[in-house]
Design an enzyme around this catalytic site. Structure first.
Site, short mmCIF file in Angstrom:
data_model
loop_
_atom_site.label_atom_id
_atom_site.label_comp_id
_atom_site.label_asym_id
_atom_site.label_seq_id
_atom_site.Cartn_x
_atom_site.Cartn_y
_atom_site.Cartn_z
N TYR A 89 8.19 10.87 -1.77
CA TYR A 89 7.72 11.04 -0.39
C TYR A 89 8.88 11.30 0.58
O TYR A 89 8.96 10.72 1.66
CB TYR A 89 6.94 9.80 0.06
CG TYR A 89 5.56 9.73 -0.54
CD1 TYR A 89 4.50 10.42 0.02
CD2 TYR A 89 5.32 8.99 -1.70
CE1 TYR A 89 3.23 10.37 -0.53
CE2 TYR A 89 4.06 8.94 -2.27
CZ TYR A 89 3.02 9.62 -1.67
OH TYR A 89 1.76 9.58 -2.23
N TYR A 119 -6.41 5.42 -0.40
CA TYR A 119 -5.29 5.75 -1.29
C TYR A 119 -5.24 4.70 -2.39
O TYR A 119 -5.19 3.49 -2.12
CB TYR A 119 -3.97 5.76 -0.52
CG TYR A 119 -2.76 5.95 -1.40
CD1 TYR A 119 -2.38 7.21 -1.83
CD2 TYR A 119 -2.00 4.86 -1.81
CE1 TYR A 119 -1.27 7.39 -2.65
CE2 TYR A 119 -0.88 5.03 -2.63
CZ TYR A 119 -0.53 6.30 -3.04
OH TYR A 119 0.55 6.46 -3.86
N ASP A 176 -9.07 -2.97 -4.17
CA ASP A 176 -7.68 -2.61 -4.40
C ASP A 176 -6.81 -3.38 -3.41
O ASP A 176 -6.59 -2.95 -2.28
CB ASP A 176 -7.51 -1.10 -4.24
CG ASP A 176 -6.06 -0.65 -4.37
OD1 ASP A 176 -5.18 -1.52 -4.55
OD2 ASP A 176 -5.81 0.57 -4.29
N LYS A 222 2.62 -4.85 -6.01
CA LYS A 222 3.57 -5.02 -4.92
C LYS A 222 4.03 -6.46 -4.77
O LYS A 222 4.96 -6.90 -5.44
CB LYS A 222 2.99 -4.46 -3.62
CG LYS A 222 2.83 -2.93 -3.63
CD LYS A 222 2.42 -2.41 -2.29
CE LYS A 222 2.21 -0.90 -2.28
NZ LYS A 222 3.43 -0.11 -2.45
#
Length: 431
Positions: A18, A147, A242, A271
């Site tokens: 990114y 996402y 999610d 994460k």
């Protein structure tokens, strides 16, 4: 090797995620170490990590207990497959994760990243229906602009035009519903209609709960999750939450779905699971789904799916220590308290010319500016202005947000918010 040499090698060989080529050519900071809420470059300059290194480092950098867990485990077992083998840390972590859920009757499939956790969840949902003898339930539904990762399967339920248009021709087109808007009265009805029309073909619904991360931190009410959970139960559709970005206190609850008082069939974690110290993710599945994968049935229901790093011992050891620290510090309550401070600071931007919206959720604080002809250049200016004050951020178009580590001191948090609000106020007013 000095900084200039590293940057030159970087240009020659490293492909950054990114990241525009132009940014790389301009010379990126060379980060050498981390401590607490700060990252340090090779010259010793200190930067406040205002986005928790892609929303992961809830406990900041260099936490001694996490480093010790890593060291201790590395001395005994570095890696072992989980195919037909057991190792203690994976079992202990699966048990601990199950205890974080509304009920502990769960099984956990590990992987190394969020996209893999979501891929497993989607496959589990499809095979669950298949194992039960139900055919034709092979489609998924998600919220527009959600996402869920960058693999092809994840893109089919999490397509963002600004990132993924090059792959449009190869991505399966799953069902998508608009971002819920209860203020206009639309509420759950668009979702209900789609579920009624396609319910017999839907294997699962997957959502980013309460906040769409990569889509500019768009937020929606908990009532939608409650309505969705009920509709899924009525129609026998698997519900997947999610929680990779929102989990472990970020929203002011342990998990975002708790705001709605629901219990999803599958929960995806990542994460902050290891506070970003080791690559690990988890797909957490209710036992009633897991039970259908038994091979001692009329047909073999085994889930033939895996990952080289599934339950990596060192990653599991670090995650176990992180979860213990989260419990000790009551991470959700801490995030709620600090989130309230962030909300107070961001109120200074509400109603200002050039500011389209201000929104907060736990320790996520967002200011969205009105679109401008020079939006990209403006984002670069704001990012540079914050960098001058030693603050690292990653704007999302016209959306500027803070997601600092949960351990941040209140005094440091106040200073961060003041600097952020001051720069946004100047830029939005054109002064």
């Amino acid at each position: 090797m000095n900084t200039e040499q590293l940057q030159q090698l970087d240009l020659q060989h490293l492909w950054h995620p990114y990241t525009r080529f132009s940014a790389q050519r301009a010379g990126l900071p060379v980060i050498e170490r981390g401590e607490g809420v700060y990252l340090f470059d090779r010259e010793g300059r200190r930067y406040l990590d205002a986005v928790s290194s892609w929303w992961a480092c809830a406990l900041g950098h260099g936490h001694p207990r996490l480093l010790e867990a890593m060291r201790r485990q590395s001395e005994t077992l570095q890696h072992s497959i989980l195919g037909n083998l057991i190792h203690p840390r994976a079992v202990e972590l699966a048990d601990e994760i199950a205890r974080w859920m509304p009920t502990p009757e769960r099984h956990v499939m590990f992987a190394s990243d969020g996209a893999s956790a979501c891929e497993a969840a989607l496959k589990i949902a499809v095979q669950y229906h298949y194992n039960r003898g139900t055919r034709g339930r092979t489609r998924f539904m998600s919220i527009e602009q959600d996402y869920h990762g960058d693999t092809i399967g994840a893109l089919s339920v999490g397509y963002l035009e600004q990132f993924h248009r090059a792959y449009d021709g190869v991505i399966p087109r799953e069902l998508r519903v608009p971002l819920p808007d209860y203020e206009t009265g639309a509420g759950f009805e668009p979702t209900r209609r789609l579920m009624e029309e396609h319910g017999d073909t839907l294997a699962a619904v997957i959502v980013e709960p309460l906040c769409q991360g990569a889509n500019g931190m768009r937020m929606y009410p908990a009532q939608y999750l409650a309505d969705l959970a009920q509709a899924c139960r009525e129609r026998g559709i698997v519900m997947i939450s999610d929680e990779i970005a929102m989990g472990f206190g970020r929203t002011g609850r342990n998990f975002a779905f708790e705001h709605a008082g629901i219990d999803p069939d599958i929960v995806c974690l990542g994460k902050a699971l290891s506070s970003g110290y080791m690559p690990i993710s988890a797909t957490v599945v209710k036992d009633e789904l897991f039970a259908t994968f038994d091979d001692e049935r009329e047909q073999d229901g085994t889930f033939y799916h895996g990952h080289t790093w599934c339950g990596h011992p060192i990653a599991c050891a670090v995650a176990l220590e992180a979860l213990e620290i989260y419990r000790e510090m009551d991470i959700a309550a801490r995030a709620a308290k600090r989130g309230a401070r962030m909300t107070e600071h961001f109120r200074e931007l509400e109603g200002r010319p050039g500011v389209r919206d201000v929104r907060t959720l736990g320790m996520i604080a967002v200011a969205e500016l009105e679109p401008a002809p020079d939006s990209r250049a403006r984002a670069d200016r704001i990012r540079a202005a914050l960098l001058e004050r030693d603050i690292l951020v990653r704007p999302l178009g016209d959306v500027f947000y803070l997601m600092p580590p949960t351990i941040i001191d209140e005094e440091v948090l106040d200073g961060l918010c003041r600097d952020f609000v001051e720069i946004l106020r100047k830029e939005s007013s054109g002064s």
